[in-house]
Design a protein around this motif. Sequence first.
Motif, PDB file in Angstrom:
ATOM      1  N   VAL A   1       0.848  -1.045  -0.001  1.00 50.84           N
ATOM      2  CA  VAL A   1       0.067  -0.054  -0.095  1.00 50.84           C
ATOM      3  C   VAL A   1       1.052   1.312  -0.072  1.00 50.84           C
ATOM      4  CG1 VAL A   1      -1.613   1.258   1.346  1.00 50.84           C
ATOM      5  CG2 VAL A   1      -1.916  -1.312   1.195  1.00 50.84           C
ATOM      6  N   ASP A   2       1.792   1.218   0.910  1.00 49.48           N
ATOM      7  CA  ASP A   2       2.629   2.489   1.044  1.00 49.48           C
ATOM      8  C   ASP A   2       3.599   2.751  -0.159  1.00 49.48           C
ATOM      9  OD1 ASP A   2       1.686   2.861   3.332  1.00 49.48           O
ATOM     10  OD2 ASP A   2       3.248   2.168   4.555  1.00 49.48           O
ATOM     11  N   HIS A   3       3.866   1.263  -0.801  1.00 50.18           N
ATOM     12  CA  HIS A   3       4.889   1.712  -1.778  1.00 50.18           C
ATOM     13  C   HIS A   3       4.310   2.543  -3.036  1.00 50.18           C
ATOM     14  CE1 HIS A   3       8.136   0.498  -4.650  1.00 50.18           C
ATOM     15  NE2 HIS A   3       7.202   0.212  -5.474  1.00 50.18           N
ATOM     16  N   TYR A   4       3.152   2.482  -3.294  1.00 50.48           N
ATOM     17  CA  TYR A   4       2.261   3.013  -4.279  1.00 50.48           C
ATOM     18  C   TYR A   4       1.717   4.258  -4.167  1.00 50.48           C
ATOM     19  CZ  TYR A   4       3.306  -1.127  -6.938  1.00 50.48           C
ATOM     20  OH  TYR A   4       3.822  -2.360  -7.655  1.00 50.48           O
ATOM     21  N   ALA A   5       2.175   5.057  -2.888  1.00 53.22           N
ATOM     22  CA  ALA A   5       1.374   5.960  -2.284  1.00 53.22           C
ATOM     23  C   ALA A   5       2.062   7.355  -2.673  1.00 53.22           C
ATOM     24  CB  ALA A   5       1.487   5.996  -0.978  1.00 53.22           C
ATOM     25  N   HIS A   6       1.246   8.298  -2.601  1.00 54.68           N
ATOM     26  CA  HIS A   6       1.816   9.806  -2.791  1.00 54.68           C
ATOM     27  C   HIS A   6       1.025  10.635  -1.745  1.00 54.68           C
ATOM     28  CE1 HIS A   6      -1.411  11.055  -5.561  1.00 54.68           C
ATOM     29  NE2 HIS A   6      -1.401   9.767  -5.940  1.00 54.68           N
ATOM     30  N   ALA A   7       1.430  11.958  -1.556  1.00 53.63           N
ATOM     31  CA  ALA A   7       0.567  12.811  -0.596  1.00 53.63           C
ATOM     32  C   ALA A   7      -0.566  13.187  -1.350  1.00 53.63           C
ATOM     33  CB  ALA A   7       1.608  14.184  -0.483  1.00 53.63           C
ATOM     34  N   VAL A   8      -1.471  13.589  -0.648  1.00 51.23           N
ATOM     35  CA  VAL A   8      -2.879  13.953  -1.204  1.00 51.23           C
ATOM     36  C   VAL A   8      -2.667  15.387  -1.857  1.00 51.23           C
ATOM     37  CG1 VAL A   8      -3.739  15.241   0.855  1.00 51.23           C
ATOM     38  CG2 VAL A   8      -5.312  13.875  -0.533  1.00 51.23           C
ATOM     39  N   ARG A   9      -3.337  15.760  -2.848  1.00 48.33           N
ATOM     40  CA  ARG A   9      -3.039  17.152  -3.432  1.00 48.33           C
ATOM     41  C   ARG A   9      -4.299  18.204  -3.113  1.00 48.33           C
ATOM     42  NH1 ARG A   9      -2.537  13.194  -8.601  1.00 48.33           N
ATOM     43  NH2 ARG A   9      -0.362  12.552  -8.200  1.00 48.33           N
ATOM     44  N   TRP A  10      -5.372  17.795  -2.292  1.00 50.52           N
ATOM     45  CA  TRP A  10      -6.323  18.629  -2.158  1.00 50.52           C
ATOM     46  C   TRP A  10      -6.207  19.132  -0.914  1.00 50.52           C
ATOM     47  CZ3 TRP A  10      -7.127  13.718  -3.194  1.00 50.52           C
ATOM     48  CH2 TRP A  10      -7.813  12.836  -2.265  1.00 50.52           C
ATOM     49  N   HIS A  11      -6.869  20.157  -0.456  1.00 52.16           N
ATOM     50  CA  HIS A  11      -7.077  20.619   0.937  1.00 52.16           C
ATOM     51  C   HIS A  11      -8.327  19.703   1.424  1.00 52.16           C
ATOM     52  CE1 HIS A  11      -4.343  24.132   0.961  1.00 52.16           C
ATOM     53  NE2 HIS A  11      -4.643  23.857  -0.183  1.00 52.16           N
ATOM     54  N   SER A  12      -8.092  18.933   2.442  1.00 50.32           N
ATOM     55  CA  SER A  12      -9.355  18.103   3.297  1.00 50.32           C
ATOM     56  C   SER A  12      -9.576  18.665   4.446  1.00 50.32           C
ATOM     57  CB  SER A  12      -8.755  16.806   3.184  1.00 50.32           C
ATOM     58  OG  SER A  12      -9.785  16.043   3.745  1.00 50.32           O
ATOM     59  N   ARG A  13     -10.956  18.960   4.515  1.00 49.62           N
ATOM     60  CA  ARG A  13     -11.480  19.306   5.616  1.00 49.62           C
ATOM     61  C   ARG A  13     -11.952  18.225   6.534  1.00 49.62           C
ATOM     62  NH1 ARG A  13     -17.060  22.843   5.766  1.00 49.62           N
ATOM     63  NH2 ARG A  13     -18.068  20.567   6.623  1.00 49.62           N
ATOM     64  N   ARG A  14     -11.802  17.063   5.947  1.00 48.65           N
ATOM     65  CA  ARG A  14     -12.214  15.719   6.637  1.00 48.65           C
ATOM     66  C   ARG A  14     -11.522  15.486   7.845  1.00 48.65           C
ATOM     67  NH1 ARG A  14     -14.085  10.284   3.844  1.00 48.65           N
ATOM     68  NH2 ARG A  14     -11.877   9.919   3.215  1.00 48.65           N
ATOM     69  N   ASN A  15     -11.934  15.559   8.926  1.00 51.02           N
ATOM     70  CA  ASN A  15     -11.267  15.231  10.394  1.00 51.02           C
ATOM     71  C   ASN A  15     -12.150  13.966  10.756  1.00 51.02           C
ATOM     72  OD1 ASN A  15      -9.447  17.558  10.119  1.00 51.02           O
ATOM     73  ND2 ASN A  15     -11.596  18.651  10.807  1.00 51.02           N
ATOM     74  N   PRO A  16     -11.116  13.079  11.050  1.00 50.83           N
ATOM     75  CA  PRO A  16     -11.912  11.758  11.983  1.00 50.83           C
ATOM     76  C   PRO A  16     -12.592  12.395  13.391  1.00 50.83           C
ATOM     77  CG  PRO A  16      -9.596  11.392  11.244  1.00 50.83           C
ATOM     78  CD  PRO A  16      -9.982  12.815  10.814  1.00 50.83           C
TER      79      PRO A  16
END
Lengths: 338, 338, 338
Positions: free
Chosen positions: A322-337
């Motif tokens: 999972v981590d090998h194919y990952a990159h940082a998210v590109r949008w500003h997320s307001r989603r907070n757990p």
Amino acid sequence: MDFIGANILSVSQFERVDIDRVFEVADAMGPYARREKVTRVLEGAILGNMFLEPSTRTRLSFGAAFNLLGGTVRETVGISASAMAKGESLYDTARVLSGYSDVICMRHPQEGSVAEFAAASRVPVVNGGDGANEHPTQALLDLYTIRKELEGHGRSLDEFRIAMIGDLKHGRTVHSLCKLLCLFGRVQVALVSPPELAMPEEIVDRLRKAGHQVTVTDQLEGAIAHVDIVYSTRIQEERFASQEEADRYRGRFRLNRDIFTRHAEPNTVIMHPLPRDSRAEANELDIDLNEHPSLAIFRQTDNGLLVRMALFALLLGVEDKVDHYAHAVRWHSRRNPV
Amino acid sequence: MDFIGANILSVSQFERVDIDRVFEVADAMGPYARREKVTRVLEGAILGNMFLEPSTRTRLSFGAAFNLLGGTVRETVGISASAMAKGESLYDTARVLSGYSDVICMRHPQEGSVAEFAAASRVPVVNGGDGANEHPTQALLDLYTIRKELEGHGRSLDEFRIAMIGDLKHGRTVHSLCKLLCLFGRVQVALVSPPELAMPEEIVDRLRKAGHQVTVTDQLEGAIAHVDIVYSTRIQEERFASQEEADRYRGRFRLNRDIFTRHAEPNTVIMHPLPRDSRAEANELDIDLNEHPSLAIFRQTDNGLLVRMALFALLLGVEDKVDHYAHAVRWHSRRNPV
Amino acid sequence: MDFIGANILSVSQFERVDIDRVFEVADAMGPYARREKVTRVLEGAILGNMFLEPSTRTRLSFGAAFNLLGGTVRETVGISASAMAKGESLYDTARVLSGYSDVICMRHPQEGSVAEFAAASRVPVVNGGDGANEHPTQALLDLYTIRKELEGHGRSLDEFRIAMIGDLKHGRTVHSLCKLLCLFGRVQVALVSPPELAMPEEIVDRLRKAGHQVTVTDQLEGAIAHVDIVYSTRIQEERFASQEEADRYRGRFRLNRDIFTRHAEPNTVIMHPLPRDSRAEANELDIDLNEHPSLAIFRQTDNGLLVRMALFALLLGVEDKVDHYAHAVRWHSRRNPV
């Protein structure tokens, strides 16, 4: 359990080591669910999300979990939309549809139907609920939530106290949760219900044989006094044998802020399988607890994503990629757990 | 046919060279359908999958085929969900919705409606079935299956033997298949049905004019004795003119393991357009053949993916780029083609 | 307005500078909507497209807009499919479902419900229509269309002439459009309706206070004689107080080619919110204008994609990154904007 290519049909499939593995992978899914990272590990994989009985929450949770791993979802909602209504067998349906997906989640109104489907499927099948029978991912997310909530309390799955409240006779979720608890150490379980809606004897016996200390009561107040977890479920009036019984017990298993504050320890955690009937007349977890920090019901649904992501990753054998194919998210997320 | 930007509305559009091209591209789609490789060639493309009449199997097959090429699917199921129910014309619907997609698949209960929609659409339209009229991708996948199944038999589409069984009067699939067969060489066609459910004369004439040898009979056993392919369809009791007729023919066109074993050559292939009514009382291909290696009905649906992928690739002009944008699949797939 | 993480619930939220910003970003979305380029800027982001009341066009427009930015869509159609039908509150639904998405679009039959949902949601919510109340993206796309159509006419949003025709009393779209017009300069507005279906006084007052010149009339022909834009809406017969009223006005607000050609300036633009009832008996924009170059109704729906893409980009803060994650489209597109 060898997860790769397995079907997830029942909580009975899981041994303790399997639970530990699922939860370990679920923990690692946090950055993806919190939208810090995006992974492409399942790019090109197709989930067949077959909800022959509607369940918006569970359907969206499975679908979003697959999307969060980079996969694609094809969906079917409602049995009338299906050739099954015209006499097609589950065998035929499974043989055909498993050619269109890499993994299938199925909810079906009939007990045993998902297992029958899985037997003919050419790809792994996850039971999303088959009637009154099983809904294993709900039980796993409940247990995962208990584990997480206990972390700050100096408790663990091998030593904690839980009260289960409400209709324990018909509640599929509490039955499954009890079965999973049997894999763990010393749990104190208070079962709180009207006598006629009591937990089935068979399950009480299993808990006791597993070494747990079980109390059976119809007194809510005392039962929640010294527990780490209160697991509340609704009582539907029509479940009572008579209107007299219904009248006698009305509201006595409804947890609200006043009762909770007066009787429970301050950091006791409140859980519920949802959905919850928020109408005033329902025998239900009260909405006046909505903003209470003890209320973990939305943390439960958030955890559902993590557990379902973990299962998909394990069934398709990508949990270490999972981590090998990952990159940082590109949008500003307001989603907070929660 | 110039495939780029074309509508696929009818089997009558296809000349032999077109069929050959579709099948050649379909062959090349194997590694993607078997999940050995993943392609991004249609990344960003949108399929509008409009099933104004429900058909789970066909809808999922189109959607999955588009996903397997890397594309995205937006879906509509059911006509009540649509403004059409309130008097919106197919013209308006097509003009609007074709602005939201790059290609549209449409199933519609009314004959001719898909062609009417396509005339106003700004993007290519594939007919996913318009009432009793046409379902061209079903005919193409049937023919593709015959070609593939014959490969090991020393036969080809230009020289083979087929028996079509059941309700040949109303069967849209057998009509379309016969039209496609007219593009090929010497086929021996046995048409097996009760007289009142016989293949329309017009189609029998076309087959004969194309040089094929046609036999018409109501005797199942003899007809399947020396053929490469048995194409079975269901007879619904209500199709008979009277209950007497229904009683007379009940079960006589139902192929089962006993009849097949006693009368057919061992490597004869059994096909069916599906769905199949698996209830005991149905006049239908029997489920006791489910595990028989001759049963190709699930290979048909698997082939449907390949044929639909090929059509999408051709309509969007990417058939030669699929491999260029490909990489190895990252997960462990249990999916094995039948 | 700070767009990042905002809810889009009402046209009243927008100041002129916000409108300008949305339209500027919408302009930049052209190459993606025309399929010249594909972007991955929202790869991994999930839109929860919740249409608790069906609306095929709006649902697909939101979904496709999100897809065009590289995002993924999870969908729910119909309120019966939801636990809400069993007493779940909007609060619970919002708290749960906002854990499964990065942004939510919601259509709901009840006024105010989307705002209630948004208040509990943990991610931005876009109102896709809440009963008779608001449908802000429709108003934005209407205004954006007017701006674009005026470009070639030497006019601008600060100086143009518009006639609004039909049921101006109940028309949510014309109400919202008028509110947005109040942000701009000198507009000449002709309001054309039967007296009993006239524009509410409150809105007429707002227009006048904003400096616009308003004419109220029930004469179609004169009103469309010297305008840049004709915005036509349907009159449903059941809206009249009596059958006599309906009879008196039947067809008098139905714009057709003959009336348009005889009375309007040649480059006057015809708009309509759609869907349109194309049946002969409807009091509706006539289909004999379908091929007329003045008819902008399908340019409106095309523009809807651009405006919705712009809103998503702004809410998620990626409007300046769209091009950075772009590449050329790989397939041959026949899609031409109208």
